[in-house]
Design a protein around this motif. Structure first.
Motif, PDB file in Angstrom:
ATOM      1  N   ALA A  51      29.797   5.994  25.513  1.00  0.00           N
ATOM      2  CA  ALA A  51      29.182   4.718  25.154  1.00  0.00           C
ATOM      3  C   ALA A  51      27.721   4.906  24.783  1.00  0.00           C
ATOM      4  O   ALA A  51      27.048   5.821  25.268  1.00  0.00           O
ATOM      5  N   ILE A  52      27.262   4.015  23.914  1.00  0.00           N
ATOM      6  CA  ILE A  52      25.858   3.966  23.540  1.00  0.00           C
ATOM      7  C   ILE A  52      25.284   2.665  24.080  1.00  0.00           C
ATOM      8  O   ILE A  52      25.770   1.588  23.757  1.00  0.00           O
ATOM      9  N   THR A 124      10.678  -0.712  23.213  1.00  0.00           N
ATOM     10  CA  THR A 124      11.961  -0.732  22.521  1.00  0.00           C
ATOM     11  C   THR A 124      11.775  -0.232  21.095  1.00  0.00           C
ATOM     12  O   THR A 124      10.658  -0.287  20.580  1.00  0.00           O
ATOM     13  N   PRO A 125      12.814   0.265  20.466  1.00  0.00           N
ATOM     14  CA  PRO A 125      14.172   0.424  20.959  1.00  0.00           C
ATOM     15  C   PRO A 125      14.318   1.674  21.826  1.00  0.00           C
ATOM     16  O   PRO A 125      13.568   2.624  21.704  1.00  0.00           O
ATOM     17  N   VAL A 126      15.329   1.625  22.685  1.00  0.00           N
ATOM     18  CA  VAL A 126      15.700   2.764  23.527  1.00  0.00           C
ATOM     19  C   VAL A 126      17.211   2.905  23.460  1.00  0.00           C
ATOM     20  O   VAL A 126      17.935   1.912  23.526  1.00  0.00           O
ATOM     21  N   LEU A 127      17.678   4.126  23.320  1.00  0.00           N
ATOM     22  CA  LEU A 127      19.103   4.405  23.234  1.00  0.00           C
ATOM     23  C   LEU A 127      19.487   5.415  24.299  1.00  0.00           C
ATOM     24  O   LEU A 127      18.774   6.400  24.502  1.00  0.00           O
ATOM     25  N   PHE A 128      20.592   5.155  24.992  1.00  0.00           N
ATOM     26  CA  PHE A 128      21.179   6.110  25.932  1.00  0.00           C
ATOM     27  C   PHE A 128      22.607   6.384  25.484  1.00  0.00           C
ATOM     28  O   PHE A 128      23.381   5.447  25.297  1.00  0.00           O
ATOM     29  N   LEU A 129      22.969   7.642  25.321  1.00  0.00           N
ATOM     30  CA  LEU A 129      24.358   8.029  25.128  1.00  0.00           C
ATOM     31  C   LEU A 129      24.875   8.394  26.509  1.00  0.00           C
ATOM     32  O   LEU A 129      24.336   9.274  27.174  1.00  0.00           O
ATOM     33  N   VAL A 130      25.904   7.670  26.975  1.00  0.00           N
ATOM     34  CA  VAL A 130      26.367   7.763  28.362  1.00  0.00           C
ATOM     35  C   VAL A 130      27.835   8.148  28.378  1.00  0.00           C
ATOM     36  O   VAL A 130      28.640   7.616  27.602  1.00  0.00           O
ATOM     37  N   ASN A 131      28.200   9.059  29.288  1.00  0.00           N
ATOM     38  CA  ASN A 131      29.618   9.409  29.430  1.00  0.00           C
ATOM     39  C   ASN A 131      30.285   8.468  30.430  1.00  0.00           C
ATOM     40  O   ASN A 131      29.660   7.552  30.957  1.00  0.00           O
ATOM     41  N   TYR A 138      22.162  11.836  26.147  1.00  0.00           N
ATOM     42  CA  TYR A 138      21.124  11.831  25.111  1.00  0.00           C
ATOM     43  C   TYR A 138      20.304  10.571  25.295  1.00  0.00           C
ATOM     44  O   TYR A 138      20.843   9.522  25.639  1.00  0.00           O
ATOM     45  N   GLN A 139      19.010  10.677  25.069  1.00  0.00           N
ATOM     46  CA  GLN A 139      18.135   9.523  25.178  1.00  0.00           C
ATOM     47  C   GLN A 139      17.143   9.556  24.029  1.00  0.00           C
ATOM     48  O   GLN A 139      16.599  10.614  23.712  1.00  0.00           O
ATOM     49  N   ALA A 140      16.932   8.416  23.394  1.00  0.00           N
ATOM     50  CA  ALA A 140      15.956   8.318  22.304  1.00  0.00           C
ATOM     51  C   ALA A 140      15.111   7.077  22.520  1.00  0.00           C
ATOM     52  O   ALA A 140      15.637   6.017  22.844  1.00  0.00           O
ATOM     53  N   LYS A 141      13.826   7.233  22.336  1.00  0.00           N
ATOM     54  CA  LYS A 141      12.903   6.099  22.381  1.00  0.00           C
ATOM     55  C   LYS A 141      12.282   5.993  20.997  1.00  0.00           C
ATOM     56  O   LYS A 141      11.839   6.989  20.440  1.00  0.00           O
TER      57      LYS A 141
END
Length: 176
Positions: A51-52, A124-131, A138-141
Motif C-alpha cells: 500500500a501507498i 506535505t506531501p509525504v509518501l510511505f510505501l508500506v507492506n 520507502y518514504q518520500a517527502k
C-alpha cells in the motif's frame, strides 16, 4: 565535563548498535491507526497488500499533481498496490472538494489530528510505501523519486504478508 563524556560514549554505543543490525531490520514499522471516510466509515489501517499512504494538504497544488500521478501509476499495476490518500489539516468540506475534483471515483481519507505528529509528518506531501506488516519500505517527502518507487513496486508487489490480523484497542483514533 563528565556529562559531555557520558553523552559522547552513549552516542558512540548507539552508532555501534545501529551498524551491527542489517538494514532490513532497521525498517520502521508504523503504529496502528485509523482512517476515516467522508461516509463515516472508520477503517483500521492494515493493508491486505502492498500500500501507498500519501499525505497531502488541501492548499498544496503540488500535492494534488502528485496524487493524480499516483492514481495513474497504481491503476497501471492492476490493483496489486492500494493507494490511501490522506488529507491532513482537512475538514469535511476540503476532503469533499478533493474527492469531487478527482471525478468522485476515488476516496480521500481523513485522519485524527494527532496522526501527523505520531508519524513525524511536518510538511506535505509525504509518501510511505508500506507492506502488509505495516513496515515502511520507502518514504518520500516532497517530490517523489518515481524511478525508485517504481523499482520497489515491481520488486515487492508479489510479497505476501501474514494472514492473521491482530485485534487492537483504539482511543481517539490512535490504536495500540
Amino acid at each position: 565535563m563528565k556529562k559531555g563524556l557520558v553523552v559522547t560514549i552513549l552516542g558512540l554505543l548507539v552508532v555501534l548498535l545501529m551498524r551491527s543490525f542489517p538494514a532490513e531490520a532497521s525498517v520502521r514499522k508504523l503504529p496502528s491507526f485509523r482512517l476515516y471516510t467522508l461516509r463515516g466509515e472508520e477503517i483500521p489501517f492494515r493493508p491486505p497488500s502492498l500500500a501507498i499512504l500519501f499525505f497531502l494538504d488541501p492548499e498544496c497544488l503540488f500535492c494534488l499533481a502528485e496524487l493524480v500521478k499516483l492514481y495513474e501509476r497504481t491503476e497501471d499495476l492492476g490493483g496489486k498496490v492500494l493507494l490511501y490518500p490522506v488529507c491532513l489539516r482537512c475538514d469535511f468540506r476540503d476532503a469533499k472538494r478533493l474527492e469531487d475534483s478527482l471525478g468522485g471515483k476515488h476516496t480521500i481519507y481523513l485522519a485524527h489530528p494527532l496522526l501527523p505528529a505520531l508519524l513525524g509528518i511536518w510538511e506535505t506531501p509525504v509518501l510511505f510505501l508500506v507492506n502488509t506488516e505495516g513496515r515502511v519500505l520507502y518514504q518520500a517527502k516532497g517530490e517523489i523519486a518515481w524511478d525508485d518507487l517504481q523499482s520497489l513496486l515491481s520488486a515487492k508487489n508479489n510479497e505476501r504478508g501474514p494472514s492473521r490480523q491482530k485485534k487492537d484497542s483504539c482511543v481517539i483514533g490512535l490504536c495500540s
